[in-house]
Motif scaffolding. Structure first.
Motif, short mmCIF file in Angstrom:
data_model
loop_
_atom_site.label_atom_id
_atom_site.label_comp_id
_atom_site.label_asym_id
_atom_site.label_seq_id
_atom_site.Cartn_x
_atom_site.Cartn_y
_atom_site.Cartn_z
N MET A 1 0.78 -1.12 0.03
CA MET A 1 -0.27 0.07 0.01
C MET A 1 0.80 1.39 -0.06
SD MET A 1 -3.41 0.39 0.07
CE MET A 1 -4.44 1.83 0.09
N PHE A 2 0.48 2.14 -0.73
CA PHE A 2 1.22 3.57 -0.79
C PHE A 2 0.84 4.56 0.18
CE2 PHE A 2 2.49 7.44 -3.19
CZ PHE A 2 3.61 7.17 -3.43
N ASN A 3 1.83 4.74 1.08
CA ASN A 3 1.36 5.86 2.19
C ASN A 3 1.35 7.22 1.81
OD1 ASN A 3 1.05 6.66 4.90
ND2 ASN A 3 2.97 6.34 5.38
N ILE A 4 0.33 7.83 1.89
CA ILE A 4 0.29 9.27 1.77
C ILE A 4 -0.03 10.12 2.65
CG2 ILE A 4 -1.18 10.77 0.09
CD1 ILE A 4 -1.75 8.59 -1.50
N SER A 5 0.84 11.07 3.15
CA SER A 5 0.58 11.92 4.32
C SER A 5 -0.74 12.96 4.01
CB SER A 5 1.81 12.59 4.35
OG SER A 5 1.62 13.55 5.55
N PRO A 6 -1.50 13.29 4.80
CA PRO A 6 -2.32 14.19 4.56
C PRO A 6 -2.04 15.56 5.00
CG PRO A 6 -2.80 13.17 6.74
CD PRO A 6 -1.77 12.34 5.99
N GLU A 112 5.67 5.80 -10.94
CA GLU A 112 7.42 5.43 -10.76
C GLU A 112 7.88 4.48 -10.01
OE1 GLU A 112 9.17 9.33 -10.38
OE2 GLU A 112 9.63 9.44 -12.81
N GLU A 113 7.49 4.50 -8.54
CA GLU A 113 7.87 3.38 -7.69
C GLU A 113 7.49 2.04 -8.05
OE1 GLU A 113 6.97 2.55 -3.13
OE2 GLU A 113 7.15 4.68 -3.72
N TYR A 114 6.32 1.99 -8.67
CA TYR A 114 5.85 0.44 -9.19
C TYR A 114 5.99 0.18 -10.22
CZ TYR A 114 4.05 0.60 -4.14
OH TYR A 114 3.87 0.45 -2.78
#
Length: 118
Positions: A1-6, A112-114
């Protein structure tokens, strides 16, 4: 899962606003990108708080959903009876443009990361 800061930092907001082109049409809020860039020094902290709040709470105001689409004709076309001779331009609220650009950057980094862009 991709962690996104709010939380969107003031540095990120400044970077996004600097990337806007100066010679663009006014949006629904009638704020020129050039004026926004100058005002950013004064309003960047408040702008970061507001955008972080809307992003984290997943609230989309009705005014954020509104836009005006203007159809412009492309120059030097021989026949303007074809749809390809025109281009639509969406005029939006400035804060919406900042949020959209922020989300687009997150999606691009994830792609890009995946390695989804190969």
């Amino acid at each position: 899962m991709f962690n996104i800061s709010p939380t969107i930092s003031t540095k990120e907001i400044s970077k996004l606003i600097r990337s806007f082109l100066n010679k663009k049409v006014l949006g629904l809020d009638s704020i020129l990108n050039k004026v926004l860039k100058v005002a950013t020094l004064v309003i960047v902290k408040d702008l970061a708080e507001v955008t972080s709040y809307y992003f984290a709470s997943r609230i989309i105001l009705k005014s954020f959903k509104k836009s005006i689409t203007v159809v412009l004709y492309k120059e030097r076309k021989k026949d303007y009876s074809f749809l390809g001779s025109y281009r639509p331009i969406a005029l939006k609220n400035m804060l919406v443009k900042v949020l959209e650009k922020y989300i687009a950057n997150i999606i691009f980094k994830a792609a890009e990361e995946y390695r989804l862009l190969l």
